[in-house]
Design a protein around this motif. Structure first.
Motif, PDB file in Angstrom:
ATOM      1  N   ASP A  16       0.834  -1.187   0.000  1.00  0.00           N
ATOM      2  CA  ASP A  16       0.000   0.000   0.000  1.00  0.00           C
ATOM      3  C   ASP A  16       0.879   1.251   0.000  1.00  0.00           C
ATOM      4  O   ASP A  16       2.074   1.189   0.274  1.00  0.00           O
ATOM      5  CB  ASP A  16      -0.950   0.022   1.203  1.00  0.00           C
ATOM      6  N   ALA A  47       3.255   4.251  -0.270  1.00  0.00           N
ATOM      7  CA  ALA A  47       4.578   4.501  -0.842  1.00  0.00           C
ATOM      8  C   ALA A  47       5.248   3.216  -1.326  1.00  0.00           C
ATOM      9  O   ALA A  47       5.941   3.221  -2.352  1.00  0.00           O
ATOM     10  CB  ALA A  47       5.465   5.190   0.189  1.00  0.00           C
ATOM     11  N   LEU A  65       3.781   2.447  -4.756  1.00  0.00           N
ATOM     12  CA  LEU A  65       4.262   3.407  -5.761  1.00  0.00           C
ATOM     13  C   LEU A  65       5.726   3.148  -6.117  1.00  0.00           C
ATOM     14  O   LEU A  65       6.101   3.200  -7.289  1.00  0.00           O
ATOM     15  CB  LEU A  65       4.072   4.837  -5.265  1.00  0.00           C
ATOM     16  N   ILE A  98       5.917  -0.015  -8.285  1.00  0.00           N
ATOM     17  CA  ILE A  98       5.465   0.281  -9.652  1.00  0.00           C
ATOM     18  C   ILE A  98       6.548   1.038 -10.412  1.00  0.00           C
ATOM     19  O   ILE A  98       6.890   0.674 -11.545  1.00  0.00           O
ATOM     20  CB  ILE A  98       4.139   1.066  -9.631  1.00  0.00           C
ATOM     21  N   ALA A  99       7.102   2.089  -9.811  1.00  0.00           N
ATOM     22  CA  ALA A  99       8.127   2.898 -10.486  1.00  0.00           C
ATOM     23  C   ALA A  99       9.356   2.076 -10.829  1.00  0.00           C
ATOM     24  O   ALA A  99       9.873   2.150 -11.949  1.00  0.00           O
ATOM     25  CB  ALA A  99       8.512   4.094  -9.614  1.00  0.00           C
ATOM     26  N   SER A 148       5.425  -2.844 -17.596  1.00  0.00           N
ATOM     27  CA  SER A 148       4.221  -2.094 -17.213  1.00  0.00           C
ATOM     28  C   SER A 148       2.989  -2.984 -17.315  1.00  0.00           C
ATOM     29  O   SER A 148       2.104  -2.923 -16.453  1.00  0.00           O
ATOM     30  CB  SER A 148       4.065  -0.844 -18.085  1.00  0.00           C
TER      31      SER A 148
END
Length: 172
Positions: free
Chosen positions: A72, A74, A77, A80-81, A164
């Motif tokens: 969840d 940070a 994120l 994903i990055a 992606s």
């Protein structure tokens, strides 16, 4: 995430310097011609569809929804990055840049394609042999593209697109 992107980029920079590899011709850091690059990207889209259908036939585990509720904020994120953008760029610089450039100089393009693809696939230890096989097929395609276009940029875009899509599947 055993090897950090910073380490891969550092290895690439140091290796290129020690081996006297040129950024443009040897590492592929030059823009490709637009039309061939577009055709390679379309070819990768077609290959991706085939690999997506081959996975279940080979018994590759379905990763759809694997991240649901697991990460969840940070952490999600950052994951994903790194997986969708940072790792593909770093891996392409190392495998289709440094490894490809060095082997091509010593043994020619066929060896460069084969060696960079084999090492790339074998270093994806988080997958079983079936997953590594599919990654190896992608890597062979990346290598041929790198050779034919003379550029690393289309392979970076392909790798970003493939990762992606994998991220998107894990979020479903």
């Amino acid at each position: 995430m055993a090897i950090t992107p910073v380490a891969l980029i550092g290895f690439t920079a140091l290796g290129a310097r020690r081996m006297h590899l040129r950024a443009d011709a040897d590492l592929g850091l030059q823009p490709p011609a637009a039309r061939p690059a577009l055709l390679w990207l379309l070819g990768f889209a077609a290959l991706s569809v085939l690999v997506e259908y081959a996975g279940p036939l080979l018994g590759v585990p379905d990763e759809t929804g694997a991240w649901r509720g697991k990460y969840d904020g940070a952490a999600l994120l950052a994951r994903i990055a790194f997986i969708a953008a940072i790792y593909p760029v770093a891996e392409e610089l190392f495998f289709r840049g440094l490894v490809f450039g060095r082997v091509r100089r010593a043994r020619g393009p066929s060896a460069a394609i084969a060696v960079s693809a084999l090492v790339f696939a074998l270093l994806h230890l988080q997958y079983d042999w079936r997953g590594m096989l599919l990654i190896g097929i992608d890597a062979l395609f990346y290598g041929v593209c790198r050779w034919r276009t003379g550029s690393l940029y289309p392979t970076m875009l392909m790798h970003i697109a493939g990762n992606s899509f994998a991220v998107w599947q894990r979020l479903q």
